[in-house]
Design an enzyme around this catalytic site. Structure first.
Site, PDB file in Angstrom:
ATOM      1  N   GLU A  51      19.942 -27.901  11.700  1.00 57.24           N
ATOM      2  CA  GLU A  51      20.722 -27.112  10.749  1.00 57.24           C
ATOM      3  C   GLU A  51      19.885 -25.907  10.335  1.00 57.24           C
ATOM      4  O   GLU A  51      18.656 -25.995  10.224  1.00 57.24           O
ATOM      5  CB  GLU A  51      21.071 -27.934   9.503  1.00 57.24           C
ATOM      6  CG  GLU A  51      21.775 -27.087   8.449  1.00 57.24           C
ATOM      7  CD  GLU A  51      22.465 -27.885   7.357  1.00 57.24           C
ATOM      8  OE1 GLU A  51      22.077 -29.040   7.132  1.00 57.24           O
ATOM      9  OE2 GLU A  51      23.382 -27.329   6.720  1.00 57.24           O
ATOM     10  N   CYS A 242      25.704 -29.072   5.942  1.00 56.49           N
ATOM     11  CA  CYS A 242      26.581 -28.401   4.982  1.00 56.49           C
ATOM     12  C   CYS A 242      26.994 -27.004   5.422  1.00 56.49           C
ATOM     13  O   CYS A 242      28.031 -26.511   4.972  1.00 56.49           O
ATOM     14  CB  CYS A 242      25.896 -28.332   3.620  1.00 56.49           C
ATOM     15  SG  CYS A 242      25.772 -29.943   2.838  1.00 56.49           S
ATOM     16  N   ASN A 376      31.756 -32.410   8.635  1.00 54.76           N
ATOM     17  CA  ASN A 376      30.366 -32.857   8.453  1.00 54.76           C
ATOM     18  C   ASN A 376      30.348 -34.110   7.604  1.00 54.76           C
ATOM     19  O   ASN A 376      30.697 -35.186   8.063  1.00 54.76           O
ATOM     20  CB  ASN A 376      29.521 -31.730   7.846  1.00 54.76           C
ATOM     21  CG  ASN A 376      28.135 -32.204   7.445  1.00 54.76           C
ATOM     22  OD1 ASN A 376      27.515 -32.958   8.187  1.00 54.76           O
ATOM     23  ND2 ASN A 376      27.653 -31.829   6.270  1.00 54.76           N
ATOM     24  N   GLU A 377      30.000 -33.952   6.377  1.00 53.52           N
ATOM     25  CA  GLU A 377      29.795 -35.109   5.495  1.00 53.52           C
ATOM     26  C   GLU A 377      30.992 -35.182   4.557  1.00 53.52           C
ATOM     27  O   GLU A 377      30.860 -35.048   3.361  1.00 53.52           O
ATOM     28  CB  GLU A 377      28.512 -34.824   4.717  1.00 53.52           C
ATOM     29  CG  GLU A 377      27.859 -35.984   4.092  1.00 53.52           C
ATOM     30  CD  GLU A 377      26.510 -35.561   3.531  1.00 53.52           C
ATOM     31  OE1 GLU A 377      26.475 -34.735   2.587  1.00 53.52           O
ATOM     32  OE2 GLU A 377      25.490 -36.055   4.021  1.00 53.52           O
TER      33      GLU A 377
HETATM   34  O1  AHR Z   1      20.183 -32.348   5.843  1.00 49.97           O
HETATM   35  C1  AHR Z   1      20.450 -31.674   4.661  1.00 49.97           C
HETATM   36  C2  AHR Z   1      21.877 -31.863   4.182  1.00 49.97           C
HETATM   37  O2  AHR Z   1      22.097 -33.195   3.844  1.00 49.97           O
HETATM   38  C3  AHR Z   1      22.947 -31.593   5.200  1.00 49.97           C
HETATM   39  O3  AHR Z   1      23.255 -30.253   5.271  1.00 49.97           O
HETATM   40  C4  AHR Z   1      24.110 -32.377   4.684  1.00 49.97           C
HETATM   41  O4  AHR Z   1      24.963 -32.817   5.708  1.00 49.97           O
HETATM   42  C5  AHR Z   1      23.472 -33.499   3.911  1.00 49.97           C
HETATM   43  O5  AHR Z   1      23.981 -33.574   2.631  1.00 49.97           O
END
Ligand code: AHR
Length: 656
Positions: A51, A242, A376-377
């Protein structure tokens, strides 16, 4: 790339000699049943998650040294200082990055017009290395102008600031690319790039000022790519995290903006600029220079399966809890089309719409994409109802592509419990789990996957790291917990298909989140203890699980097992048995490796072990405090082998 070896110390031992002098607990017997066939270990099992956080891309892996090279930051001159007469103009040669600079005479024989770039925490360069400078330029009145480009030092030593310089003649009123190679006479960490307008100081326009080390690999820092390759990762997840979501939908990651000519990839903000106001970096943007084409190339270079993640129509749910911040389900089509087009970009024939762009960029062969993450999350009903039409459309068009859904941001709890059954209903292929948890959690999760439903979906442990006590960068004890936990990933290779530690990179001067796997400054990089754990697994994956037990139970740090976690794999290519043991206790432990059903006897044993004080960690100045040590030995032919695993040690044995 694979030849880039770890500098491991090799010690020959006397036959049978792996006994530690320390007083040992035990003995224990690890029963390794080679007559039972365990699960195949997927090639994707141990991978990487990338990322653009902690200046991981611009200012990090992306080797570009010029910050704000296209003058598109909110303040177009951020990162630049100017002297003389310099103006920002609109309408340059690149429509999606329209700004350019006009340099005019300083108007006095003793004055100068010049621009100076401060780089990302400095413009760094090494003595006698070659740097490729380029700039787009024109002389608006059609005549000739002269530039001088220089690499300069911090001006704290020596008699001159100038470490390298080249003159460039710009001719004519059409935009053209001009290049020069600079070879500095000294190594400088915090230098700058300076461009003078030289006499007769005819007006000149400049755009996309760029400086790369000549030895870059497809635009990436060679040393950092080599670090990644040395793990021998099976999968490479990108571009986040994110940043896939964006703080709002306008700033989400849009892969189509990151392909084609780098000069015309529009700038995006980076949400990590402001996510933590105690790590605030107003100059943190995404140039897109490291884009999806480069990520696919990188996957190929390091031998990992590419795993792109696309936005599911949700902006970051932490920051947007109102439905209105997201894309209405009935308006998702362009988002779904982006996902379909991405698959075509990666795999489509060179004469398809998006496949032809890939071919134009230099890769006519498909990239062999097999996985796509959607969201993603994410969490909640808002995710499920958006994911559903993606699944339908991808299945209809690309039935062979495996779809990865999310189980939310938590390792357990309401969001997690809600999403897993929903993911089953949607029949996604894998579910992405995230856990940034303390030591005790990792110690308690040795059997996490033992009772998962074997009917699927499979598991992708897509982001995890032990956030250990002290919360330093990456102390050894946190890495040991990860190593222990990972024995459970391997033992459950029939249901766990891949796992990626997170985050991957951090600039020592520009981080927002820690721990991270690899730390770097502009000239050096440093593997952490966690890096070495990943590498020990990546390089010793094996092809099949061999059922292994301690007192008839999985060796998973259970009651009465004195903190021992262990797993065995068979490496069909080499004919080796690979036994990974994490001794998380404070006592050294004698362990008999008892192979049931073994035909033949072992004659050699190697051990690769990682050990350090609990809080010890590597630094850029002392990068070798925690690193694996390799020992090789011949042993008397035997089907049982006695080993002693020192306290607080992770060790990988290979038996031939
Ligand atoms: O790895 C850091 C962050 O952690 C990522 O962007 C996100 O997916 C998670 O909350």
């Amino acid at each position: 790339m694979k030849s880039i070896a770890l500098r491991l110390a090799c010690f020959a031992l006397a036959a049978g000699g792996f006994l530690s002098p320390a007083v040992a607990v035990g003995p224990k017997t690890l029963t390794i049943n080679v007559s039972k066939k365990g699960a195949e270990i997927p090639s994707t099992m141990y991978g990487l998650f990338f990322e653009d956080i902690n200046f991981g891309a611009d200012g990090g892996l992306y080797a570009e040294k010029i910050k704000n090279r296209s003058f598109e930051f909110a303040d177009p001159l951020m990162g630049w200082s100017i002297a003389g007469n310099v103006d920002v103009k609109d309408g340059g040669p690149f429509t999606r990055n329209p700004h350019y600079l006009e340099l005019r005479s300083a108007g006095h024989p003793h004055k100068h017009t010049a621009i100076v770039n401060e780089g990302f925490f400095g413009v760094s360069f090494e003595k006698d290395s070659v740097y490729d400078f380029s700039v787009y330029a024109r002389v608006p009145d059609g005549g000739e102008a002269r530039l001088e480009v220089q690499l300069i030092n911090e001006a704290t030593r020596g008699s001159s600031q100038v470490c390298a310089s080249k003159k460039i003649k710009v001719s004519g009123g059409e935009w053209q690319k001009y290049t020069a190679q600079l070879v500095p006479g000294e190594t400088v960490l915090k230098g700058k790039l300076r461009i003078f307008l030289r006499r007769p100081e005819n007006t000149v326009d400049l755009e996309h000022v760029s400086l790369f080390p000549h030895d870059n690999l497809n635009g990436m820092r060679r040393d950092l790519v080599e670090r990644l390759a040395a793990i021998e990762p099976g999968v490479f997840r990108f571009p986040g995290g994110c940043i896939v979501e964006g703080t709002d939908l306008d700033t989400r990651y849009q892969w189509k903006n990151t392909v084609g000519a780098p000069e015309n990839r529009p700038l995006n903000e980076n949400r990590w600029e402001y996510t933590f106001d105690h790590h605030f970096f107003p100059d943190y943007y995404q140039s897109g220079g490291l884009g999806f084409y480069e990520y696919f190339l990188l996957s190929e270079m390091i031998g990992a399966a590419p795993l792109p993640v696309v936005n599911v129509g949700l902006s970051c749910q932490y920051q947007n809890d109102k439905e209105s911040a997201h894309v209405p389900v009935e308006a998702l089509d362009p988002y779904i089309q982006d996902a379909l087009d991405l698959i075509e970009f990666a795999n489509g024939p060179a004469d398809s719409k998006w496949g032809s762009l890939r071919a134009e960029m230099g890769h006519p062969e498909p990239f062999g994409l097999r996985y796509i993450g959607v969201g993603n999350e994410q969490w909640g009903e808002e995710y499920v109802k958006r994911l559903a039409p993606f699944v339908k459309a991808i299945r209809a068009r690309y039935p062979g592509i495996k779809i990865i859904g999310s189980s939310g941001p938590d390792s357990e709890g309401d969001k997690f419990e809600y999403l897993w059954p929903e993911m089953k209903k949607l029949k996604v292929d894998l579910v992405d789990e995230h856990f940034y948890r303390p030591e005790a959690w990792f110690l308690s999760q040795g059997t996490r996957y033992d009772n998962y439903d074997r009917k699927g979906p499979k598991v992708f442990a897509g982001e995890y790291a032990c956030h250990g006590k002290g919360y330093g960068r990456n102390h050894f004890n946190a890495a040991l917990m990860e190593a222990a936990f990972m024995t459970g990933l391997e033992r459950n290779a029939d249901i766990v298909e891949m796992a990626t530690y997170a985050p991957l990179f951090a600039h020592v001067e520009g981080w927002q989140w820690r721990p991270d796997m690899i730390w770097f400054d502009n000239l050096r990089s440093m593997p952490t203890a966690s890096y070495y754990v990943q590498q020990m697994y990546g390089r010793n994956r094996g092809s099949r699980v061999v059922p292994t037990s301690l007192d008839g139970r999985p060796a998973a740090g259970l009651d009465g097992q004195d903190g021992i976690f262990a797993t065995t794999a068979y490496d069909a290519a080499k004919g080796d048995y690979i036994i990974k043991i994490a001794n998380t206790s404070s006592e050294s432990q004698d362990i008999k490796l008892d192979f049931k059903g073994l035909k033949g006897k072992f004659t050699s044993l190697s051990s690769l072990s990682l050990h350090a004080g609990d809080r010890e960690e590597n630094t850029l100045d002392n990068p070798d405090i925690v690193k694996p040590v390799l020992k090789n030995a011949s042993i008397a032919p035997s089907s049982t082998v006695d080993v002693t695993v020192p306290a607080k040690t992770f060790v990988v044995y290979r038996l031939k």
